[in-house]
Design a protein around this motif. Sequence first.
Motif, short mmCIF file in Angstrom:
data_model
loop_
_atom_site.label_atom_id
_atom_site.label_comp_id
_atom_site.label_asym_id
_atom_site.label_seq_id
_atom_site.Cartn_x
_atom_site.Cartn_y
_atom_site.Cartn_z
N ASP A 214 -4.85 -15.43 -9.87
CA ASP A 214 -3.45 -15.85 -10.08
C ASP A 214 -2.78 -16.16 -8.74
O ASP A 214 -1.92 -17.04 -8.65
CB ASP A 214 -2.67 -14.76 -10.81
CG ASP A 214 -3.01 -14.70 -12.29
OD1 ASP A 214 -3.64 -15.65 -12.80
OD2 ASP A 214 -2.65 -13.69 -12.93
N THR A 215 -3.17 -15.43 -7.71
CA THR A 215 -2.62 -15.69 -6.38
C THR A 215 -3.08 -17.05 -5.87
O THR A 215 -2.28 -17.82 -5.29
CB THR A 215 -3.06 -14.59 -5.40
OG1 THR A 215 -2.57 -13.32 -5.88
CG2 THR A 215 -2.52 -14.85 -4.00
N ALA A 216 -4.35 -17.37 -6.09
CA ALA A 216 -4.85 -18.69 -5.70
C ALA A 216 -4.12 -19.79 -6.46
O ALA A 216 -3.80 -20.85 -5.89
CB ALA A 216 -6.35 -18.78 -5.94
N ARG A 217 -3.83 -19.55 -7.74
CA ARG A 217 -3.07 -20.53 -8.52
C ARG A 217 -1.64 -20.65 -7.98
O ARG A 217 -1.07 -21.74 -7.93
CB ARG A 217 -3.03 -20.12 -10.00
CG ARG A 217 -4.37 -20.26 -10.71
CD ARG A 217 -4.30 -19.75 -12.13
NE ARG A 217 -3.25 -20.42 -12.89
CZ ARG A 217 -2.73 -19.94 -14.02
NH1 ARG A 217 -3.13 -18.78 -14.49
NH2 ARG A 217 -1.80 -20.62 -14.64
N ARG A 321 0.04 0.68 12.95
CA ARG A 321 1.20 -0.07 12.46
C ARG A 321 0.74 -1.07 11.39
O ARG A 321 -0.47 -1.22 11.18
CB ARG A 321 1.87 -0.84 13.61
CG ARG A 321 0.98 -1.87 14.30
CD ARG A 321 1.66 -2.48 15.51
NE ARG A 321 0.80 -3.43 16.20
CZ ARG A 321 0.74 -4.73 15.93
NH1 ARG A 321 1.53 -5.24 14.98
NH2 ARG A 321 -0.06 -5.53 16.61
N ARG A 322 1.68 -1.73 10.76
CA ARG A 322 1.34 -2.67 9.69
C ARG A 322 0.99 -4.03 10.31
O ARG A 322 1.77 -4.96 10.30
CB ARG A 322 2.52 -2.80 8.72
CG ARG A 322 2.16 -3.47 7.40
CD ARG A 322 3.39 -3.44 6.47
NE ARG A 322 3.09 -3.94 5.13
CZ ARG A 322 3.24 -5.21 4.74
NH1 ARG A 322 3.68 -6.11 5.62
NH2 ARG A 322 2.96 -5.57 3.50
N LEU A 323 -0.22 -4.11 10.82
CA LEU A 323 -0.69 -5.36 11.42
C LEU A 323 -1.03 -6.39 10.35
O LEU A 323 -0.65 -7.56 10.46
CB LEU A 323 -1.91 -5.08 12.30
CG LEU A 323 -2.67 -6.28 12.86
CD1 LEU A 323 -1.75 -7.15 13.71
CD2 LEU A 323 -3.88 -5.83 13.66
N VAL A 324 -1.75 -5.99 9.33
CA VAL A 324 -2.09 -6.91 8.24
C VAL A 324 -1.26 -6.54 7.01
O VAL A 324 -1.03 -5.35 6.75
CB VAL A 324 -3.60 -6.88 7.92
CG1 VAL A 324 -4.41 -7.18 9.17
CG2 VAL A 324 -4.04 -5.56 7.33
N PRO A 325 -0.79 -7.52 6.26
CA PRO A 325 0.01 -7.21 5.06
C PRO A 325 -0.83 -6.45 4.04
O PRO A 325 -1.99 -6.80 3.79
CB PRO A 325 0.41 -8.59 4.53
CG PRO A 325 0.23 -9.53 5.69
CD PRO A 325 -0.90 -8.97 6.49
N GLU A 326 -0.27 -5.40 3.47
CA GLU A 326 -0.96 -4.66 2.41
C GLU A 326 0.02 -4.40 1.28
O GLU A 326 1.19 -4.09 1.50
CB GLU A 326 -1.57 -3.36 2.94
CG GLU A 326 -0.62 -2.40 3.62
CD GLU A 326 -1.32 -1.14 4.10
OE1 GLU A 326 -0.85 -0.04 3.75
OE2 GLU A 326 -2.33 -1.24 4.82
N PHE A 327 -0.49 -4.56 0.06
CA PHE A 327 0.33 -4.44 -1.14
C PHE A 327 -0.39 -3.55 -2.14
O PHE A 327 -1.53 -3.84 -2.52
CB PHE A 327 0.58 -5.82 -1.76
CG PHE A 327 1.29 -6.79 -0.84
CD1 PHE A 327 2.68 -6.88 -0.85
CD2 PHE A 327 0.56 -7.59 0.04
CE1 PHE A 327 3.32 -7.76 0.00
CE2 PHE A 327 1.21 -8.47 0.89
CZ PHE A 327 2.59 -8.56 0.86
N ILE A 328 0.27 -2.47 -2.55
CA ILE A 328 -0.35 -1.48 -3.41
C ILE A 328 0.36 -1.44 -4.76
O ILE A 328 1.59 -1.48 -4.84
CB ILE A 328 -0.31 -0.08 -2.75
CG1 ILE A 328 -0.89 -0.14 -1.34
CG2 ILE A 328 -1.07 0.95 -3.60
CD1 ILE A 328 -2.32 -0.62 -1.25
N ALA A 335 3.00 -13.63 -6.45
CA ALA A 335 3.98 -14.22 -5.54
C ALA A 335 3.98 -13.53 -4.19
O ALA A 335 4.05 -14.19 -3.14
CB ALA A 335 5.38 -14.14 -6.17
N ALA A 336 3.89 -12.19 -4.18
CA ALA A 336 3.90 -11.46 -2.90
C ALA A 336 2.64 -11.74 -2.10
O ALA A 336 2.69 -12.01 -0.89
CB ALA A 336 4.04 -9.95 -3.16
N LEU A 337 1.50 -11.69 -2.77
CA LEU A 337 0.24 -11.97 -2.07
C LEU A 337 0.18 -13.43 -1.61
O LEU A 337 -0.25 -13.73 -0.49
CB LEU A 337 -0.95 -11.66 -2.98
CG LEU A 337 -1.07 -10.22 -3.50
CD1 LEU A 337 -2.26 -10.09 -4.43
CD2 LEU A 337 -1.20 -9.24 -2.35
N GLY A 338 0.62 -14.32 -2.48
CA GLY A 338 0.58 -15.74 -2.15
C GLY A 338 1.47 -16.08 -0.96
O GLY A 338 1.08 -16.85 -0.08
#
Length: 394
Positions: A214-217, A321-328, A335-338
């Motif tokens: 869904d993120t790729a879409r 620190r939050r170098l790479v975005p992470e979503f849990i 939408a957030a990942l995209g």
Amino acid sequence: MARRLRVALIAGEPSGDALGAALIEALRRRVPDVECVGIAGPAMRAAGCRALYPAEELAVMGLVEVLAHLPRLLRIRRGLVRQLLADPPDVLVGIDAPDFTLPVEARLRRAGVRTVHYVSPSVWAWREGRVRHIAAAVDRMLTLFPFEAAFYARHRVPVTTVGHPLTARLSAVTPAQRAAARAALGLPADGPVLALLPGSRTGECRRLAGLFLDTARWLRDSGRPCTVAIPLVNAATRAVVEGELRARGAGLSCTLLDGQAQQAMTAADAVLLASGTATLEAMLLARPMVVAYRLAPLTYAIAKRLVRTPHVAIPNLLAGRRLVPEFIQHAATPAALGAALADLLDPAANAAMQAELAALHPPTDVDPAERAAQAVLGEVVERERSSLEGAGWP
């Protein structure tokens, strides 16, 4: 020493078997006639470890909540302790699998055997109180990462950081390597490529595969279409992804791969992946990434109360620190990942993250197995010193 050095080792999973085999080989380079015994997988047996029990027996039971096999697991543990107490080793090395190995280490340590635990449990992240039991079971902890060692140092547990075996094998991807990987995988030479790694376990793949597609879409519908490469570890995860593609993959340009995760990441401009060891691989390859994870609702409710670390991705733990975005969990939406991936597909942002990830790459001048062997032999020396002092030697 008047007799051969005798090292007992316990490994219960393929990753532990690989670490154990490398450790045995490093020990033999220092002490060619070392005798190694214990619970060993095929790699450790090939390296010369005499198996009192094959590691495959533990791997079949999974060392997880398989209650039907618990009596058998306990019989193996009792039998192992009995044999090791009857002919004590100079040092015992438990490799990962803490639920099985730490009680064995504690029992042998009480009997005067030096004990080493190789690969820290995630005690720094949750159930911190377990460190008291670890301190009672081990003479030295061998960690893969520096942030783990800092935790043990705070709790006054002797610790050595040996490094992760992947650090010597993976390095930042060059443009030539990226082009070669694309050619090898049959991916377009030009245009953005997105690697999706929804996890190696079937359960996590079920929770993440649809979200990742869904993120790729979302990216396609937002005017940022990508060629998608999805490496899959086995037939079960492939079946999950194929089902999701039939349901929601219309209009996506997707290539499914059997294995080849590192090659897919090498070919990609950005990687969307589950939290876990794959984030370390992406970091070592300096591939810009977005990390996501979803747990079963009850598991998440429990974990949310127990977990103490602010980050889950290995690059963020190493960077502090939050170098790479992470979503849990609920924060992980298409939408957030995209949106996070769209930012990373910008050439300037992409190059900046590559540089920051490359700067995290640990030094590769010393083999982790060599460091581990040195630490294990150091415990043998300490045992001999303590024995001499106990006998009244100055």
